[in-house]
Scaffold this motif. Structure first.
Motif, PDB file in Angstrom:
ATOM      1  N   ARG A   1       0.835  -1.206   0.000  1.00  0.00           N
ATOM      2  CA  ARG A   1       0.000   0.000   0.000  1.00  0.00           C
ATOM      3  C   ARG A   1       0.873   1.261   0.000  1.00  0.00           C
TER       4      ARG A   1
ATOM      5  N   ASP B   1       2.294   1.774  -3.446  1.00  0.00           N
ATOM      6  CA  ASP B   1       1.220   2.214  -4.341  1.00  0.00           C
ATOM      7  C   ASP B   1       0.878   3.685  -4.099  1.00  0.00           C
ATOM      8  N   ASN B   2       0.792   4.091  -2.849  1.00  0.00           N
ATOM      9  CA  ASN B   2       0.496   5.496  -2.553  1.00  0.00           C
ATOM     10  C   ASN B   2       1.629   6.410  -3.018  1.00  0.00           C
TER      11      ASN B   2
ATOM     12  N   LYS C   1       3.621   5.838  -5.547  1.00  0.00           N
ATOM     13  CA  LYS C   1       3.513   5.866  -7.004  1.00  0.00           C
ATOM     14  C   LYS C   1       2.377   6.790  -7.432  1.00  0.00           C
ATOM     15  N   GLN C   2       1.197   6.672  -6.804  1.00  0.00           N
ATOM     16  CA  GLN C   2       0.062   7.527  -7.153  1.00  0.00           C
ATOM     17  C   GLN C   2       0.365   8.995  -6.873  1.00  0.00           C
TER      18      GLN C   2
END
Length: 148
Positions: free
Chosen positions: A130, A133-134, A136-137
């Motif tokens: 997570r 992913d955060n 990257k976003q």
């Protein structure tokens, strides 16, 4: 950092396939120092939190259940607001916290049951995913804002 971001945006416009290389070099390698610092901070904070929770906090939480629940809910709400505002740094916090959980679980392995240890490791792996992913976003969002 802004100059490097502008260079990254320009290179993205010139060569759209360069994103993967630029993303890796710009974000993860440059901020590795931040990750190490955050890991050290969260490791120490987690250890202090575990010592604090063992006695006074548990007594307080048992006596004031609604108040404690409300405070924890408010902390969660504030962290969500922070995540929506700055996903990249929230992801960095998640990675640091996952490291602290893994380190603590391994250092306390003799006092944990097998299921507690496995649950801690699986939880840490999930938080790592997570967090990445955060990050990257958050990076893609900032990049998209600069491409406009």
């Amino acid at each position: 950092m802004e100059t490097q971001l502008k260079k990254l945006v320009q290179s993205q416009k010139e060569n759209p396939n360069s994103f993967a290389i630029s993303f890796t070099t710009f974000n993860y390698l440059q901020d590795s120092v931040l990750i190490i610092i955050a890991i050290c901070i969260f490791h120490q904070l987690l250890l202090k939190l575990l010592l604090f929770i063992n006695t006074p906090f548990i007594n307080f939480a048992c006596n004031y259940v609604f108040f404690t629940t409300s405070i924890i809910f408010c902390i969660g709400f504030l962290l969500f607001a922070f995540k929506e505002k700055s996903k990249y740094y929230y992801g960095l916090i998640e990675l640091s916290f996952a490291f602290a959980v893994i380190y603590t679980a391994i250092s306390k392995i003799s006092s944990l049951t097998n299921s507690e240890f496995i649950l801690a490791i699986i939880t840490a792996i999930y938080v790592i995913v997570r967090g990445l992913d955060n990050m990257k976003q958050g990076f893609q969002s900032k990049l998209a804002d600069n491409l406009k």
